[in-house]
Each structure stands twice: as C-alpha cells, then as structure tokens.
Design an enzyme around this catalytic site. Structure first.
Site, PDB file in Angstrom:
ATOM      1  N   SER A 186       0.809  -1.227   0.000  1.00 35.10           N
ATOM      2  CA  SER A 186       0.000   0.000   0.000  1.00 35.10           C
ATOM      3  C   SER A 186       0.838   1.271   0.000  1.00 35.10           C
ATOM      4  CB  SER A 186      -0.874  -0.017   1.261  1.00 35.10           C
ATOM      5  OG  SER A 186      -1.424   1.252   1.506  1.00 35.10           O
ATOM      6  N   GLU A 242       0.200   3.617   1.776  1.00 37.47           N
ATOM      7  CA  GLU A 242       0.290   4.055   3.181  1.00 37.47           C
ATOM      8  C   GLU A 242       1.694   3.800   3.732  1.00 37.47           C
ATOM      9  OE1 GLU A 242      -2.018   5.537   5.669  1.00 37.47           O
ATOM     10  OE2 GLU A 242      -2.598   6.225   3.693  1.00 37.47           O
ATOM     11  N   TYR A 289      -1.526   0.426  10.634  1.00 40.69           N
ATOM     12  CA  TYR A 289      -1.793  -0.234   9.341  1.00 40.69           C
ATOM     13  C   TYR A 289      -0.585  -0.081   8.415  1.00 40.69           C
ATOM     14  CZ  TYR A 289      -3.619  -0.867   4.605  1.00 40.69           C
ATOM     15  OH  TYR A 289      -3.788  -1.268   3.299  1.00 40.69           O
TER      16      TYR A 289
HETATM   17  P1  NAP Z   1     -11.541  -4.696   2.012  1.00 45.17           P
HETATM   18  O1  NAP Z   1     -12.683  -4.346   1.103  1.00 45.17           O
HETATM   19  O2  NAP Z   1     -11.514  -4.152   3.392  1.00 45.17           O
HETATM   20  O3  NAP Z   1     -11.477  -6.303   2.091  1.00 45.17           O
HETATM   21  C1  NAP Z   1     -10.693  -6.948   3.049  1.00 45.17           C
HETATM   22  C2  NAP Z   1     -10.911  -8.444   2.934  1.00 45.17           C
HETATM   23  O4  NAP Z   1     -10.075  -9.109   3.904  1.00 45.17           O
HETATM   24  C3  NAP Z   1     -12.354  -8.914   3.203  1.00 45.17           C
HETATM   25  O5  NAP Z   1     -12.691  -9.913   2.274  1.00 45.17           O
HETATM   26  C4  NAP Z   1     -12.249  -9.504   4.619  1.00 45.17           C
HETATM   27  O6  NAP Z   1     -13.184 -10.511   4.876  1.00 45.17           O
HETATM   28  C5  NAP Z   1     -10.842 -10.109   4.533  1.00 45.17           C
HETATM   29  N1  NAP Z   1     -10.268 -10.419   5.854  1.00 45.17           N
HETATM   30  C6  NAP Z   1     -10.034  -9.567   6.872  1.00 45.17           C
HETATM   31  N2  NAP Z   1      -9.483 -10.224   7.912  1.00 45.17           N
HETATM   32  C7  NAP Z   1      -9.372 -11.523   7.543  1.00 45.17           C
HETATM   33  C8  NAP Z   1      -8.872 -12.689   8.174  1.00 45.17           C
HETATM   34  N3  NAP Z   1      -8.396 -12.666   9.422  1.00 45.17           N
HETATM   35  N4  NAP Z   1      -8.881 -13.851   7.482  1.00 45.17           N
HETATM   36  C9  NAP Z   1      -9.380 -13.900   6.221  1.00 45.17           C
HETATM   37  N5  NAP Z   1      -9.885 -12.821   5.559  1.00 45.17           N
HETATM   38  C10 NAP Z   1      -9.870 -11.648   6.225  1.00 45.17           C
HETATM   39  O7  NAP Z   1     -10.141  -4.293   1.330  1.00 45.17           O
HETATM   40  P2  NAP Z   1      -9.822  -3.892  -0.210  1.00 45.17           P
HETATM   41  O8  NAP Z   1     -10.034  -2.434  -0.375  1.00 45.17           O
HETATM   42  O9  NAP Z   1     -10.462  -4.865  -1.118  1.00 45.17           O
HETATM   43  O10 NAP Z   1      -8.242  -4.093  -0.221  1.00 45.17           O
HETATM   44  C11 NAP Z   1      -7.653  -5.348  -0.562  1.00 45.17           C
HETATM   45  C12 NAP Z   1      -6.216  -5.379  -0.066  1.00 45.17           C
HETATM   46  O11 NAP Z   1      -5.476  -4.333  -0.659  1.00 45.17           O
HETATM   47  C13 NAP Z   1      -6.054  -5.185   1.440  1.00 45.17           C
HETATM   48  O12 NAP Z   1      -4.937  -5.958   1.841  1.00 45.17           O
HETATM   49  C14 NAP Z   1      -5.737  -3.708   1.582  1.00 45.17           C
HETATM   50  O13 NAP Z   1      -5.031  -3.480   2.787  1.00 45.17           O
HETATM   51  C15 NAP Z   1      -4.897  -3.504   0.347  1.00 45.17           C
HETATM   52  N6  NAP Z   1      -4.883  -2.170  -0.217  1.00 45.17           N
HETATM   53  C16 NAP Z   1      -6.049  -1.542  -0.512  1.00 45.17           C
HETATM   54  C17 NAP Z   1      -6.037  -0.301  -1.123  1.00 45.17           C
HETATM   55  C18 NAP Z   1      -7.307   0.406  -1.498  1.00 45.17           C
HETATM   56  O14 NAP Z   1      -7.235   1.612  -1.770  1.00 45.17           O
HETATM   57  N7  NAP Z   1      -8.438  -0.281  -1.572  1.00 45.17           N
HETATM   58  C19 NAP Z   1      -4.793   0.292  -1.447  1.00 45.17           C
HETATM   59  C20 NAP Z   1      -3.620  -0.397  -1.155  1.00 45.17           C
HETATM   60  C21 NAP Z   1      -3.672  -1.629  -0.554  1.00 45.17           C
HETATM   61  P3  NAP Z   1     -14.647 -10.197   5.512  1.00 45.17           P
HETATM   62  O15 NAP Z   1     -15.513  -9.846   4.331  1.00 45.17           O
HETATM   63  O16 NAP Z   1     -14.983 -11.482   6.158  1.00 45.17           O
HETATM   64  O17 NAP Z   1     -14.477  -9.047   6.460  1.00 45.17           O
HETATM   65  O1  F7E Z   2      -9.000   8.130   4.112  1.00 41.90           O
HETATM   66  C1  F7E Z   2      -9.391  11.595   5.275  1.00 41.90           C
HETATM   67  C2  F7E Z   2      -8.489  10.702   6.078  1.00 41.90           C
HETATM   68  O2  F7E Z   2     -10.020   6.055   5.054  1.00 41.90           O
HETATM   69  C3  F7E Z   2      -8.491   8.977   3.127  1.00 41.90           C
HETATM   70  C4  F7E Z   2      -7.247   2.138   2.531  1.00 41.90           C
HETATM   71  O3  F7E Z   2      -7.800   1.453   1.438  1.00 41.90           O
HETATM   72  O4  F7E Z   2      -6.046   3.644   1.107  1.00 41.90           O
HETATM   73  C5  F7E Z   2      -6.993   3.583   2.155  1.00 41.90           C
HETATM   74  O5  F7E Z   2      -6.505   4.274   3.306  1.00 41.90           O
HETATM   75  C6  F7E Z   2      -8.219  10.362   3.705  1.00 41.90           C
HETATM   76  C7  F7E Z   2      -7.447  10.352   5.023  1.00 41.90           C
HETATM   77  O6  F7E Z   2      -8.347   5.928   3.152  1.00 41.90           O
HETATM   78  C8  F7E Z   2     -12.704  11.328   6.708  1.00 41.90           C
HETATM   79  O7  F7E Z   2      -7.967  11.391   7.219  1.00 41.90           O
HETATM   80  C9  F7E Z   2     -11.378  12.925   6.099  1.00 41.90           C
HETATM   81  O8  F7E Z   2      -6.471  11.356   4.980  1.00 41.90           O
HETATM   82  O9  F7E Z   2     -10.586   6.736   2.690  1.00 41.90           O
HETATM   83  P1  F7E Z   2      -9.589   6.671   3.766  1.00 41.90           P
HETATM   84  P2  F7E Z   2      -6.802   5.813   3.568  1.00 41.90           P
HETATM   85  O10 F7E Z   2      -6.603   6.051   5.006  1.00 41.90           O
HETATM   86  O11 F7E Z   2      -6.039   6.665   2.615  1.00 41.90           O
HETATM   87  C10 F7E Z   2      -4.768   3.055   1.399  1.00 41.90           C
HETATM   88  C11 F7E Z   2      -3.905   3.164   0.175  1.00 41.90           C
HETATM   89  C12 F7E Z   2      -4.879   1.690   1.962  1.00 41.90           C
HETATM   90  O12 F7E Z   2      -3.998   0.867   1.763  1.00 41.90           O
HETATM   91  C13 F7E Z   2      -5.957   1.452   2.955  1.00 41.90           C
HETATM   92  O13 F7E Z   2      -6.230   0.049   3.063  1.00 41.90           O
HETATM   93  O14 F7E Z   2      -9.474  10.962   4.008  1.00 41.90           O
HETATM   94  N1  F7E Z   2     -10.743  11.735   5.832  1.00 41.90           N
HETATM   95  N2  F7E Z   2     -12.579  12.693   6.639  1.00 41.90           N
HETATM   96  C14 F7E Z   2     -11.550  10.732   6.192  1.00 41.90           C
HETATM   97  N3  F7E Z   2     -11.395   9.402   6.107  1.00 41.90           N
HETATM   98  C15 F7E Z   2     -12.419   8.619   6.533  1.00 41.90           C
HETATM   99  N4  F7E Z   2     -12.292   7.277   6.426  1.00 41.90           N
HETATM  100  N5  F7E Z   2     -13.562   9.156   7.065  1.00 41.90           N
HETATM  101  C16 F7E Z   2     -13.753  10.507   7.177  1.00 41.90           C
HETATM  102  O15 F7E Z   2     -14.793  10.960   7.653  1.00 41.90           O
END
Ligand code: NAP
Ligand code: F7E
Length: 325
Positions: free
Chosen positions: A123, A125, A147
């Site tokens: 990520s 992050e 995270y």
């Molecule tokens: P998400 O919608 O939150 O999905 C997370 C998945 O992980 C769900 O299917 C959840 O299952 C499963 N899970 C959580 N804990 C588990 C456990 N202990 N054992 C087995 N399964 C488990 O996340 P996403 O946005 O699709 O992201 C996919 C991956 O990419 C994650 O690793 C995230 O950290 C990473 N990532 C995401 C982003 C982004 O912007 N979306 C960016 C960079 C990296 P349940 O449905 O049962 O909860």
């Molecule tokens: O926040 C600001 C918050 O929770 C984005 C995950 O998929 O992307 C995601 O992480 C920004 C932050 O995503 C609210 O402070 C303001 O600066 O949508 P977010 P994230 O933290 O960037 C990365 C790449 C991952 O890997 C992670 O799994 O938005 N913000 N107001 C808020 N954020 C939330 N959630 N809620 C608010 O009300």
C-alpha cells in the site's frame, strides 16, 4: 485452466479480481472466514462460478489445508484489516492480520508448493510522511499508522522470501483505489453515499474529518488488472500502481455534491472524531515502471470515478426506497 486462490474475495478488490480472472477462464477459489451471517454482497453475481474454501489468515493450518486441497497456480493475498482508522484502535489485531499473516501464507506456499506465484497487496500508506514527490518503487517508507507499519512488514517479508527461497512473490504498491463497492467507512464512499442520501432527502449533513488530506485516487477495476499482470511476468518484482494525480478530500466533496446540483459547503461539517492521531497529508505516485514493464495504464479519470460512485449510490438508495433491495 489456471487456478487462482484469492484471500479477501468478499472485499472490494477480491470481487473485481475474481471477475477479471473468471473472464480469463481461471478456476477461482475464494478463501472466506467464518462469520455468523454470510457476507457475499460484492460477489453475489458471480458466486456460482467461484469455489469457496474456509480459512482465516490468523490460522496457519487453514492456509496450508486450503493450498493442499485446491492446488492453485497463483495466490493473491488481498485479505487484511484494511481500515487505517481502525488500526489505531486495534493495533495488535492489525499487526497479526495485515503483517504476520503474510508470513503465514508465504510459509504455507514454501511448505506445500514453492512454485505457486504470489501477489502481496502492499500500500501507498507505507510512504506515509513522504520523503519525495511523486513516490515510486525506490521511495523510502515512513508509515504513519499501525496499518502502514503492518504493510511495511508484509512488503519486506515478501521481498525477503523471494530472495531467500526463490519464490515468485511480487508486491503491488497500490495507491487508493475506489469503486461503488468500496466499504462505507472509507472517505470516498462515505462522501458519495452521503451526497446521494442528502439529494434524496434522507439526510441533511455529512460529518467528515480532515478535508485537506490529498490522495492519488483510481478505480479498483483498473488496479486488479495490474495484479494479474505482475504474476504473468517471468520474474517477480514490485510495482507502484496509481493514477499519477492527487486531489484533496475537499475536491472530492465538491465534485460529488455538484454532480447532484448541491453545494458541499451547505452540508459537510467537520468533526474531530474523524481526525487521525497521525495523518498522511499527501500521496501521489509515479507508475512509469508499471507502464514500461507491464504495459499497464489507468483508464478512469478522477471525475469519472466520482461520477460513477455518486450515480451508483443514488441508484442504490432509490432501489431501497422502492423496497426493491
Ligand atoms: P476490504 O474491502 O476491506 O477487504 C478486506 C478483505 O479481507 C475482506 O474480504 C475480509 O473478509 C478479509 N479479511 C479480513 N481479515 C481476515 C482474516 N483474518 N482472514 C481472512 N480474511 C480476512 O479491502 P480492499 O479495499 O479490497 O483491499 C484489498 C487489499 O489491498 C487489502 O490488503 C488492503 O489493505 C490492500 N490495499 C487496498 C487499497 C485500497 O485503496 N483499496 C490500497 C492499497 C492496498 P470479511 O468480508 O470477512 O471481512
Ligand atoms: O482516508 C481523510 C483521512 O479512510 C483517506 C485504505 O484502502 O487507502 C486507504 O486508506 C483520507 C485520510 O483511506 C474522513 O484522514 C477525512 O487522509 O478513505 P480513507 P486511507 O486512510 O487513505 C490506502 C492506500 C490503503 O492501503 C488502505 O487500506 O481521508 N478523511 N474525513 C476521512 N477518512 C475517513 N475514512 N472518514 C472521514 O470521515
């Protein structure tokens, strides 16, 4: 027919990746954890084409058994505790799930079949308090949340097992990617759903935290293509996947509300509870390596993404109001 095992198949990315692999004639095995209610909302439309296997990232034996039983050619490790805010409140669980579980899966591969190709969901992050702008594969990490710290571990253990045991293990450093299937707690979906609710007269206000944070937002459907491309390469490697553009939360609000003929300033209120103990102020990536090596390019603009999400939430709420869902 190639076979892929996806962890996190019930999540946003898992659902898009499963669709993409089924289109490529893969056999798709989705790992799901036990819960008291079935949680297949995002994959309901393809669930008959997926084989499911029970398993939990916290349980090593379940990973080994899943691989032994299904003999996948590729494993996409998408499961994680993925919400940054929650990681501050549950840092140990986040470390177990998002960090140590990567080692559990890599060991399972090493023990059962080291020829399996592995994708780790790293990520942006990890860049946190950024050392340079834009961020690329060589930018040093400085995570700003439990995270982010857990993802740095997952990234480096993937690199380490590749170098130590010659595994075909690749890490995709993906910047924020969104869709109508995004969880409701993430800011983009919170805004699209909130704006749609206000437009339909269901709510009046939307409470958010830091409106000045800037992110490099893309469409999840584009980004899962890059995951697959990484595992088709002869050699494993790490790739930044992003749009190359950055926008603030405020800009996201502005576009989402104005698409519905509303002014966000009339509805958005800032609430301290949504601020984080440490913030990531600015992310913007450089995907030139992925473009050159994988021939990958994003296809969805920021404006298209916001519009897609807002329109999907209006349609969702209208169906609900008519009692259709
Ligand atoms: P998400 O919608 O939150 O999905 C997370 C998945 O992980 C769900 O299917 C959840 O299952 C499963 N899970 C959580 N804990 C588990 C456990 N202990 N054992 C087995 N399964 C488990 O996340 P996403 O946005 O699709 O992201 C996919 C991956 O990419 C994650 O690793 C995230 O950290 C990473 N990532 C995401 C982003 C982004 O912007 N979306 C960016 C960079 C990296 P349940 O449905 O049962 O909860
Ligand atoms: O926040 C600001 C918050 O929770 C984005 C995950 O998929 O992307 C995601 O992480 C920004 C932050 O995503 C609210 O402070 C303001 O600066 O949508 P977010 P994230 O933290 O960037 C990365 C790449 C991952 O890997 C992670 O799994 O938005 N913000 N107001 C808020 N954020 C939330 N959630 N809620 C608010 O009300």
């Amino acid at each position: 027919m190639p076979k892929a095992l996806i962890t996190g198949v019930t999540g946003q990315d898992g659902s898009y990746l499963a669709e993409a692999l089924l289109k490529r004639n893969y056999e798709v095995v989705g790992m799901v954890r036990r819960s008291s209610t079935v949680n297949y909302e995002r994959i309901a439309h393809i669930q008959d084409s997926i084989e499911f296997v029970n398993g939990d990232l916290l349980d090593q034996i379940s990973l080994i058994d899943a691989i032994k039983l299904h003999e996948p050619d590729e494993i996409y490790n998408l499961a994680a505790q993925s919400f940054v805010q929650t990681s501050f409140g549950q840092p140990v669980l986040t470390g177990e799930t998002t960090a140590l579980s990567v080692t559990r899966m890599l060991d399972a591969i090493r023990i059962v079949n080291p020829k399996i190709r592995f994708y780790q969901a790293s990520s942006s992050e990890m860049f946190g308090k950024v050392a340079e702008v834009p961020q690329n594969e060589a930018t040093p990490f400085y995570p700003r949340s439990p995270y982010g710290v857990a993802k740095v571990y997952g990234h480096w253990i993937t690199v380490n097992y590749r170098e130590s045991y010659n595994l075909h293990a690749s890490s995709g450093i993906l910047f924020n990617h969104e869709s109508p299937r995004r969880g409701l707690e993430f800011v983009t979906r919170k805004i699209s759903y909130g704006a749609a609710s206000i437009k339909l007269g269901l709510e009046e206000k939307l409470s958010l935290g830091n409106l000045d944070a800037k992110r490099d937002w893309g469409f999840a459907g584009d980004y899962v293509e890059a995951m697959w491309m990484m595992l088709q390469q002869e050699n494993p490697d790490d790739f930044v996947i992003c749009s190359g553009m950055t926008h603030s939360v405020r800009e996201f609000c502005d576009l989402a509300f104005s698409h519905l003929g509303l002014n966000y300033k009339d509805h958005v209120v800032v609430d301290e509870q949504f601020f984080r103990p440490a913030e990531v102020d600015l992310l913007v990536g450089d995907y030139s390596k992925a473009q050159k090596v994988l021939d990958w390019n994003p296809t969805t603009t920021f404006k298209d993404l916001v519009t897609m999400m807002v329109e999907a939430d209006v349609a969702l709420l209208q169906r609900r109001l008519k009692g259709l869902t």
